[in-house]
Design an enzyme around this catalytic site. Structure first.
Site, PDB file in Angstrom:
ATOM      1  N   ASP A 195       0.862  -1.187   0.000  1.00  0.00           N
ATOM      2  CA  ASP A 195       0.000   0.000   0.000  1.00  0.00           C
ATOM      3  C   ASP A 195       0.894   1.230   0.000  1.00  0.00           C
ATOM      4  OD1 ASP A 195      -2.372   1.759   0.500  1.00  0.00           O
ATOM      5  OD2 ASP A 195      -3.312  -0.182   0.909  1.00  0.00           O
ATOM      6  N   HIS A 268      -3.008   3.210  -4.703  1.00  0.00           N
ATOM      7  CA  HIS A 268      -2.331   2.813  -3.466  1.00  0.00           C
ATOM      8  C   HIS A 268      -0.906   2.348  -3.759  1.00  0.00           C
ATOM      9  CE1 HIS A 268      -5.607   3.406  -0.670  1.00  0.00           C
ATOM     10  NE2 HIS A 268      -6.437   2.770  -1.476  1.00  0.00           N
ATOM     11  N   GLU A 331      -9.833   2.795  -5.076  1.00  0.00           N
ATOM     12  CA  GLU A 331      -9.428   4.164  -4.748  1.00  0.00           C
ATOM     13  C   GLU A 331      -8.230   4.632  -5.569  1.00  0.00           C
ATOM     14  OE1 GLU A 331     -10.906   4.498  -0.134  1.00  0.00           O
ATOM     15  OE2 GLU A 331      -8.952   3.586  -0.489  1.00  0.00           O
ATOM     16  N   TRP A 472      -8.261  -3.697   8.602  1.00  0.00           N
ATOM     17  CA  TRP A 472      -7.351  -2.644   8.155  1.00  0.00           C
ATOM     18  C   TRP A 472      -6.690  -2.050   9.398  1.00  0.00           C
ATOM     19  CZ3 TRP A 472      -6.587  -2.722   3.118  1.00  0.00           C
ATOM     20  CH2 TRP A 472      -7.602  -3.207   2.291  1.00  0.00           C
TER      21      TRP A 472
END
Length: 776
Positions: A195, A268, A331, A472
């Protein structure tokens, strides 16, 4: 002397027979997840070193696991007093199904694969004392209750996720996490390895991934929504070596768990671009992200990028034999693609409509490469944007719409919506809960999740492979914190994906969970215990209001006060709903005969003039955040000051709403108050303005909030005497003062609109969360 001797013999005989009677007490099995069919029979089986083990070679992988545990307790099984048999049964069509029969003479397990036999073993272990799974436990023999079980899972995909890019955990902890999954018959470990905040897998061909991308200079302190942002100034990072990963994958495989790695693309990816700036669209040097959120630096769809990703995936495939490789896809801001001449030329050259179709081009190209290697891709539901790659499986997280769209198109789906599957959300209303990302996901809501969306017919439902709990770790710096957030919600999820709905009952689950806590303690798992907490609910009936208290566990008392004092053993026992006719403070707690068990429950009730009135909202709140319904906006109870999604906040996604309150008769009022949650990191935006009108025909006047800049709402007091704006934590409280008699009140709340570029969730509709409407 003879009398004393005979008395001693009688006493010993009495003690002996009482012990034997105690040994043969019937104990009700409390297996989690609950078997599909279970029948208790007479007697019990003595498991010891004298038990003879017989097994068919087809089931040998499961037998190795059984022997590793049982022999550490009893020693080698060398005797012949009774038998435990593992029988290969080709007539059992489901490879994960098992049939278990326990009699006083024999334990028989029937399965058509080692998986089925392994799940039978997990059930057997749960029929034994919790200490059986302790590393240092020794015994001469243990009894197992005689019964028959026929069992199989409802879904083929039963998953748990763990993010190690935000915070990283030891190999031992990863194995402990896998052990817990295996105990609950879960079969898929989704390992989020990359990430913006860190790259966690060793890659030999591109060493800068481990030299640069695996480390960030510092980490955000506190919550993302706290302003200004503060940092700890400490370098953080690391990665798992190939040897460590192979060890973990093998360990999981022995426990019938597939490990699916996630390598994020095209978004990401800031950590990667920090190491190799040429893979981005701007070429500028950036750093590994030190805070949470969404960042604009994403992979540029150049040949150089695809070559890099293919090389990386080649090394990943050597480590992970899973059919699925997770490629993220979520995203991914398109800002840099829009301003990139290369991307715009590529869009034209490939005949694409826009940047969303460019993402589809990116994902489809990576899918073809993985397909050529005999693998399949799985990605978050954003991979639907611009069209879905031909063979892709969708992991639906932004609700169920993505799942419905994918299933209707004939694509497999894994359900993991934030509303029921995000274990980084708060699990209790207690204000002393550790900091979490936001939201509210109590155990009961997890347990009540139905992975099959109601919009799907029987044929389409077959594309729903199962569900997954997501962990998460932005706000989980320690392994103990991961456990606290994951347990016991992982247990509830295991039953969601294993047991059929007709076989599920939350009260029954809570009873089994209370017993299961002992197993978690033996395993040294730092679980959250909210079973002795109290739930409260305001109820209105024909203009009268009552407050209802309840607790999850049976056989205990709720004791309460209404004057704000602490409940004690001599406080009044709750037996029926509490009548409410004025503002007061209810405090309550769960007690047994000796002491208070759980934390004290406190509820402030603000008995204002709209409590018990009629209320209508022109739009239904989102089903994931429906709180206590429309009536919850005027029930005298305000929502949490630190989180949205509890029973008092109502959430609406991208919709303007209009609220009408009928007080039943004209009442003299002098103020109307309401407030909105403002958590931009969770896509939640307070409105710039709201509109309040009085009376059905608006004849007595109209009051309108003028547009205000969000920054002003968030950070300052307004001097305007007609509108008081108050900032507490992430909340915007808006008040208007009026002074006349009204019966009808109408409140218009416009949605903020589309989240702008550069913000988390950009391009998506904003959420509106509204709390109590107070009329005084």
């Amino acid at each position: 002397m003879h009398f004393k001797k005979n008395a001693l013999i009688l006493f010993l005989l009495f003690t002996f027979f009482n012990c034997k009677k105690e040994d043969f007490q019937i104990i009700t099995p409390q297996i989690i997840p609950k078997p599909q069919s279970q029948e208790i029979t007479q007697g019990k089986f003595l498991l010891s070193s004298d038990t003879h083990l017989i097994f068919d070679t087809e089931l040998k992988p499961a037998i190795r696991y059984w022997k590793s545990i049982s022999e550490s307790v009893f020693g080698l099984n060398t005797g012949k007093s009774n038998t435990i048999k593992f029988v290969f049964d080709a007539s059992i069509s489901n490879s994960e199904m098992y049939k278990l029969k326990i009699t006083p003479q024999e334990v028989t397990v029937r399965a058509s694969s080692a998986k089925g036999a392994f799940y039978a073993i997990q059930s057997i272990i749960q029929l034994l004392p919790p200490e059986f799974i302790s590393k240092n436990f020794k015994s001469d023999g243990l009894y197992i209750r005689a019964l028959e079980i026929t069992d199989q899972p409802q879904f083929p995909y039963r998953g748990m996720h763990l993010d190690v890019s935000r915070h990283m955990y030891s190999v031992d902890f990863i194995k402990k996490y896998i052990d817990a999954m295996a105990m609950l018959k879960m079969n898929t470990f989704h390992w989020h390895l990359t990430d913006d905040q860190g790259w966690r897998v060793e890659i030999e061909k591109y060493p800068k991934l481990n030299e640069i991308a695996s480390y960030r200079n510092e980490t955000l302190i506190g919550h993302y929504n706290d302003q200004p942002h503060q940092f700890d100034g400490k370098r953080y990072g690391g990665f798992y070596t190939k040897a460590q990963i192979k060890d973990i994958v093998a360990y999981a495989s022995e426990r019938m768990i597939t490990v699916i790695p996630e390598i994020e693309m095209p978004g990401h990816s800031q950590a990667v671009i920090a190491a190799y700036p040429e893979l981005g669209c701007t070429g500028e040097e950036v750093r590994v992200a030190t805070k949470w959120g969404v960042f604009e630096h994403i992979f540029c769809p150049k040949e150089e990028t695809f070559k890099f990703l293919e090389d990386v995936l080649d090394e990943v495939l050597e480590l992970f034999p899973s059919t699925y490789i997770h490629i993220g896809g979520d995203e991914a801001p398109k800002t840099q693609w829009k301003s990139s001449s290369y991307c715009q030329e590529l869009i034209k050259a490939e005949g694409l409509k826009d940047e969303h179709e460019l993402q589809n081009y990116f994902i489809t190209r990576m899918e073809k490469y993985l397909n050529s290697k005999g693998r399949q891709i799985i990605g978050w539901d954003e991979i639907l944007e611009g069209g879905l790659a031909p063979n892709a499986t969708v992991m639906s997280w932004r609700g169920t719409n993505g799942a419905v769209e994918a299933a209707k198109s004939g694509h497999n789906v894994v359900m993991t919506p934030t509303s029921h599957c995000y274990f980084d959300y708060y699990q209790s209303d207690n204000e002393d809960e550790p900091t979490a990302i936001g939201g509210y996901l109590p155990l009961e809501k997890v347990y009540g999740f139905n992975p099959i969306p109601e919009e799907l017919n029987a044929k389409e439902s077959k594309y729903v492979m199962g569900a997954q709990g997501n962990v998460w770790t932005e706000y989980m710096p320690t392994e103990e914190q991961v456990e606290y957030m994951a347990f016991p919600r992982m247990l509830a999820m295991s039953e969601v994906v294993w047991s059929t709905s007709k076989n599920k009952n939350y009260k029954d689950f809570v009873s089994r969970l209370e017993n299961f806590h002992k197993r978690l303690e033996v395993l040294d798992i730092n679980y959250a215990n909210h079973l002795y907490e109290i739930q409260g609910e305001m109820i209105s009936d024909n203009g009268n209001s009552f407050y209802k208290l309840e607790t999850l566990t049976d056989g205990k008392d709720i004791r309460y006060t209404i004057d704000g004092s602490e409940p004690r053993l001599n406080s009044e026992i709750y037996t029926s709903q509490i009548s409410i006719s004025e503002s007061l403070i209810i405090k309550a707690a769960v007690f047994n005969s000796e002491k208070q068990l759980g934390k004290t429950f406190t509820q402030n009730i603000n008995y204002h003039k709209a409590v018990g009135a009629k209320i209508i909202i022109n739009k239904e709140p989102h089903k994931a955040y429906s709180g206590s319904g429309a009536e919850g906006l005027i029930n005298g109870v305000s929502g949490s000051d630190s989180r949205y999604g509890d029973k008092e906040w109502l959430g609406f996604w991208g919709e303007d709403i209009e609220i009408t309150i009928d007080l039943g008769e004209e009442k003299e009022i002098n103020s109307i108050e309401t407030r909105f949650y403002n958590g931009n990191g969770q896509w939640i935006y307070a409105p710039d303005m709201i509109k309040i009108s009085t009376e059905e025909e608006h004849e007595k006047g109209e009051i309108e909030f003028q547009p205000l800049e969000p920054e002003i709402i968030l950070h300052t007091w307004s001097k305007n005497p007609s509108i008081k704006i108050f900032k507490k934590e992430f909340l915007d409280e808006q008040r208007t003062y009026i002074d006349f008699k009204v019966r009808y009140i109408k409140i218009g709340v416009p949605n903020y609109g589309t989240i702008p570029e550069g913000k988390q969730g950009s391009g998506n509709k904003a959420w509106t969360f509204i709390d109590e409407i107070i009329v005084n």
